[in-house]
Write a protein that holds these residues in place. Structure first.
Motif, PDB file in Angstrom:
ATOM      1  N   ARG A   2       0.868  -1.333  -0.046  1.00 29.21           N
ATOM      2  CA  ARG A   2      -0.209   0.082  -0.221  1.00 29.21           C
ATOM      3  C   ARG A   2       0.691   1.236  -0.003  1.00 29.21           C
ATOM      4  NH1 ARG A   2      -4.626   1.607   4.521  1.00 29.21           N
ATOM      5  NH2 ARG A   2      -5.241   3.210   3.633  1.00 29.21           N
ATOM      6  N   TYR A   3       1.790   1.530   0.831  1.00 33.57           N
ATOM      7  CA  TYR A   3       2.519   2.294   0.837  1.00 33.57           C
ATOM      8  C   TYR A   3       3.804   2.532   0.082  1.00 33.57           C
ATOM      9  CZ  TYR A   3       0.483   1.421   5.208  1.00 33.57           C
ATOM     10  OH  TYR A   3      -0.426   1.133   6.178  1.00 33.57           O
ATOM     11  N   GLY A   4       4.573   1.734  -0.606  1.00 35.52           N
ATOM     12  CA  GLY A   4       5.610   1.704  -1.512  1.00 35.52           C
ATOM     13  C   GLY A   4       5.285   2.660  -2.691  1.00 35.52           C
ATOM     14  N   PRO A   5       4.139   2.533  -3.373  1.00 36.65           N
ATOM     15  CA  PRO A   5       4.055   3.350  -4.629  1.00 36.65           C
ATOM     16  C   PRO A   5       3.771   4.754  -4.480  1.00 36.65           C
ATOM     17  CG  PRO A   5       2.486   1.372  -4.414  1.00 36.65           C
ATOM     18  CD  PRO A   5       3.280   1.410  -3.245  1.00 36.65           C
ATOM     19  N   ALA A   6       3.187   5.458  -3.291  1.00 35.82           N
ATOM     20  CA  ALA A   6       3.077   6.406  -2.898  1.00 35.82           C
ATOM     21  C   ALA A   6       4.456   7.365  -2.793  1.00 35.82           C
ATOM     22  CB  ALA A   6       2.072   6.743  -2.032  1.00 35.82           C
ATOM     23  N   ALA A   7       5.022   6.394  -1.927  1.00 36.85           N
ATOM     24  CA  ALA A   7       6.270   6.771  -1.550  1.00 36.85           C
ATOM     25  C   ALA A   7       7.314   7.004  -2.697  1.00 36.85           C
ATOM     26  CB  ALA A   7       6.930   5.855  -0.431  1.00 36.85           C
ATOM     27  N   ARG A   8       7.559   5.843  -3.850  1.00 35.73           N
ATOM     28  CA  ARG A   8       8.164   6.089  -4.942  1.00 35.73           C
ATOM     29  C   ARG A   8       7.924   7.185  -5.842  1.00 35.73           C
ATOM     30  NH1 ARG A   8       7.668   0.493  -4.083  1.00 35.73           N
ATOM     31  NH2 ARG A   8       6.037   0.311  -5.609  1.00 35.73           N
ATOM     32  N   THR A  17      16.972   9.583  -4.628  1.00 34.44           N
ATOM     33  CA  THR A  17      17.140   8.139  -5.385  1.00 34.44           C
ATOM     34  C   THR A  17      17.498   7.299  -4.248  1.00 34.44           C
ATOM     35  OG1 THR A  17      19.572   8.879  -5.511  1.00 34.44           O
ATOM     36  CG2 THR A  17      18.114   9.372  -7.256  1.00 34.44           C
ATOM     37  N   ASP A  18      17.900   7.553  -3.004  1.00 26.45           N
ATOM     38  CA  ASP A  18      18.401   6.542  -1.912  1.00 26.45           C
ATOM     39  C   ASP A  18      17.511   7.102  -0.527  1.00 26.45           C
ATOM     40  OD1 ASP A  18      19.314   4.939  -0.197  1.00 26.45           O
ATOM     41  OD2 ASP A  18      21.395   5.025  -0.832  1.00 26.45           O
ATOM     42  N   PRO A  19      16.125   6.531  -0.592  1.00 26.67           N
ATOM     43  CA  PRO A  19      15.839   7.248   0.548  1.00 26.67           C
ATOM     44  C   PRO A  19      16.409   6.862   2.214  1.00 26.67           C
ATOM     45  CG  PRO A  19      14.379   5.437  -0.419  1.00 26.67           C
ATOM     46  CD  PRO A  19      15.537   5.816  -1.173  1.00 26.67           C
ATOM     47  N   ARG A  20      17.051   5.736   2.249  1.00 30.95           N
ATOM     48  CA  ARG A  20      17.726   5.272   3.242  1.00 30.95           C
ATOM     49  C   ARG A  20      18.850   6.437   3.601  1.00 30.95           C
ATOM     50  NH1 ARG A  20      18.089   1.439   6.799  1.00 30.95           N
ATOM     51  NH2 ARG A  20      19.979   0.349   7.184  1.00 30.95           N
ATOM     52  N   ARG A  21      19.544   6.754   2.554  1.00 31.40           N
ATOM     53  CA  ARG A  21      20.672   7.772   3.178  1.00 31.40           C
ATOM     54  C   ARG A  21      20.216   9.356   2.901  1.00 31.40           C
ATOM     55  NH1 ARG A  21      25.213   6.897  -0.827  1.00 31.40           N
ATOM     56  NH2 ARG A  21      25.258   8.869  -0.618  1.00 31.40           N
ATOM     57  N   GLU A  22      19.086   9.710   1.984  1.00 33.12           N
ATOM     58  CA  GLU A  22      18.775  11.130   1.943  1.00 33.12           C
ATOM     59  C   GLU A  22      17.687  11.653   2.896  1.00 33.12           C
ATOM     60  OE1 GLU A  22      18.336  11.981  -2.582  1.00 33.12           O
ATOM     61  OE2 GLU A  22      18.773   9.873  -2.721  1.00 33.12           O
ATOM     62  N   ALA A  42       8.334  -0.234   4.270  1.00 35.62           N
ATOM     63  CA  ALA A  42       7.840  -0.066   3.092  1.00 35.62           C
ATOM     64  C   ALA A  42       8.189   1.013   2.036  1.00 35.62           C
ATOM     65  CB  ALA A  42       6.131  -0.253   3.017  1.00 35.62           C
ATOM     66  N   THR A  43       8.729   2.207   2.550  1.00 34.74           N
ATOM     67  CA  THR A  43       9.046   3.326   2.069  1.00 34.74           C
ATOM     68  C   THR A  43      10.451   3.180   1.773  1.00 34.74           C
ATOM     69  OG1 THR A  43       9.297   4.336   4.309  1.00 34.74           O
ATOM     70  CG2 THR A  43       7.283   4.617   3.137  1.00 34.74           C
ATOM     71  N   GLY A  44      11.313   2.444   2.436  1.00 33.53           N
ATOM     72  CA  GLY A  44      12.772   2.164   2.354  1.00 33.53           C
ATOM     73  C   GLY A  44      13.555   3.133   3.291  1.00 33.53           C
ATOM     74  N   PHE A  45      12.803   3.555   4.457  1.00 35.97           N
ATOM     75  CA  PHE A  45      13.563   4.423   5.431  1.00 35.97           C
ATOM     76  C   PHE A  45      14.470   3.330   6.093  1.00 35.97           C
ATOM     77  CE2 PHE A  45      13.681   6.235   9.653  1.00 35.97           C
ATOM     78  CZ  PHE A  45      14.292   7.544   9.423  1.00 35.97           C
ATOM     79  N   PHE A  46      13.717   2.186   6.203  1.00 37.25           N
ATOM     80  CA  PHE A  46      14.556   0.875   7.034  1.00 37.25           C
ATOM     81  C   PHE A  46      14.445  -0.182   5.789  1.00 37.25           C
ATOM     82  CE2 PHE A  46      13.057   2.506  10.909  1.00 37.25           C
ATOM     83  CZ  PHE A  46      14.380   3.054  11.400  1.00 37.25           C
ATOM     84  N   GLN A  47      15.374  -1.127   5.963  1.00 33.44           N
ATOM     85  CA  GLN A  47      15.257  -2.326   4.979  1.00 33.44           C
ATOM     86  C   GLN A  47      14.208  -3.267   5.646  1.00 33.44           C
ATOM     87  OE1 GLN A  47      17.044  -2.539   1.943  1.00 33.44           O
ATOM     88  NE2 GLN A  47      17.723  -0.811   2.354  1.00 33.44           N
ATOM     89  N   PRO A  48      13.724  -4.165   4.787  1.00 35.22           N
ATOM     90  CA  PRO A  48      12.548  -4.938   5.328  1.00 35.22           C
ATOM     91  C   PRO A  48      13.174  -5.846   6.571  1.00 35.22           C
ATOM     92  CG  PRO A  48      12.476  -4.961   2.920  1.00 35.22           C
ATOM     93  CD  PRO A  48      13.714  -4.207   3.466  1.00 35.22           C
ATOM     94  N   GLY A  49      12.364  -5.631   7.675  1.00 36.34           N
ATOM     95  CA  GLY A  49      12.750  -6.565   8.673  1.00 36.34           C
ATOM     96  C   GLY A  49      13.718  -5.851   9.853  1.00 36.34           C
ATOM     97  N   ASN A 122      -6.298   5.265   0.030  1.00 35.28           N
ATOM     98  CA  ASN A 122      -5.681   6.731   0.189  1.00 35.28           C
ATOM     99  C   ASN A 122      -4.393   6.770   1.109  1.00 35.28           C
ATOM    100  OD1 ASN A 122      -7.753   7.679  -1.538  1.00 35.28           O
ATOM    101  ND2 ASN A 122      -9.247   7.581   0.608  1.00 35.28           N
ATOM    102  N   VAL A 123      -3.169   7.054   0.338  1.00 30.20           N
ATOM    103  CA  VAL A 123      -1.972   7.479   0.914  1.00 30.20           C
ATOM    104  C   VAL A 123      -1.435   8.584   0.363  1.00 30.20           C
ATOM    105  CG1 VAL A 123       0.344   6.453   1.399  1.00 30.20           C
ATOM    106  CG2 VAL A 123      -1.684   4.943   1.240  1.00 30.20           C
ATOM    107  N   ASN A 124      -0.869   9.403   1.201  1.00 29.53           N
ATOM    108  CA  ASN A 124      -0.370  10.682   0.918  1.00 29.53           C
ATOM    109  C   ASN A 124       1.113  10.678   1.489  1.00 29.53           C
ATOM    110  OD1 ASN A 124       0.566  13.345   1.980  1.00 29.53           O
ATOM    111  ND2 ASN A 124      -0.763  13.912   0.005  1.00 29.53           N
ATOM    112  N   VAL A 125       2.178  11.062   0.514  1.00 26.40           N
ATOM    113  CA  VAL A 125       3.635  11.158   1.195  1.00 26.40           C
ATOM    114  C   VAL A 125       3.997  12.618   0.890  1.00 26.40           C
ATOM    115  CG1 VAL A 125       5.813  10.596   1.054  1.00 26.40           C
ATOM    116  CG2 VAL A 125       4.001   8.753   0.825  1.00 26.40           C
ATOM    117  N   THR A 126       4.667  13.316   1.782  1.00 28.83           N
ATOM    118  CA  THR A 126       5.140  14.665   1.584  1.00 28.83           C
ATOM    119  C   THR A 126       6.502  14.484   1.927  1.00 28.83           C
ATOM    120  OG1 THR A 126       2.965  15.692   2.346  1.00 28.83           O
ATOM    121  CG2 THR A 126       4.963  17.112   2.504  1.00 28.83           C
ATOM    122  N   ILE A 127       7.268  15.181   1.136  1.00 31.60           N
ATOM    123  CA  ILE A 127       8.774  15.255   1.158  1.00 31.60           C
ATOM    124  C   ILE A 127       9.102  16.879   1.327  1.00 31.60           C
ATOM    125  CG2 ILE A 127      10.873  14.972   0.017  1.00 31.60           C
ATOM    126  CD1 ILE A 127       9.683  12.149   0.556  1.00 31.60           C
TER     127      ILE A 127
END
Length: 131
Positions: A2-8, A17-22, A42-49, A122-127
């Motif tokens: 659910r969350y990945g597409p909105a984040a991408r 390009t690298d949410p984990r670092r940026e 799901a958003t890449g802030f952390f790796q799965p698990g 409905n999912v919203n991501v603000t950067i």
């Protein structure tokens, strides 16, 4: 998922390009505490698990290396629907300005991500990026 597409989509618009670092600060939509785990992975802030370990080690606290919810999140605010989303954006801006006082992150916040969701899909991501 659910969350990945909105984040991408938000990452593309923000040039990330690298949410984990940026991304320095993350605000998940925590109407349920479990969302801290699912959304951050799901958003890449952390790796799965990984989320549970970072949270358990205190690394997501205001003084950790991967801070989120320095205000305590929606669960601590009473989750006042739309007002909660505005409060989360305000908290990210306060962190970016270095004006959060006792809850100021140790990591300088140059880029913040705020997640919101509504009924159904409905999912919203603000950067937010510091200029």
């Amino acid at each position: 998922e659910r969350y990945g597409p909105a984040a991408r989509a938000a990452y593309r618009m923000a040039g990330i390009t690298d949410p984990r670092r940026e991304i320095d600060y993350f605000s998940p939509h925590d109407c349920l505490i479990a969302r801290q785990f699912t959304q951050s992975e799901a958003t890449g802030f952390f790796q799965p698990g990984e989320a549970w370990q970072y949270i358990l080690e205190g690394r997501t606290a205001w003084d950790g290396d991967r801070p989120f919810h320095t205000s305590g999140g929606r669960s601590s605010m009473g989750h006042a629907w739309s007002a909660s989303a505005g409060a989360e954006v305000a908290e990210a801006v306060i962190q970016m300005r270095g004006e959060a006082g006792a809850r100021q992150t140790k990591v300088p916040v140059q880029c913040a991500m705020i997640m919101n969701e509504g009924a159904g899909p409905n999912v919203n991501v603000t950067i937010l990026k510091k200029a």
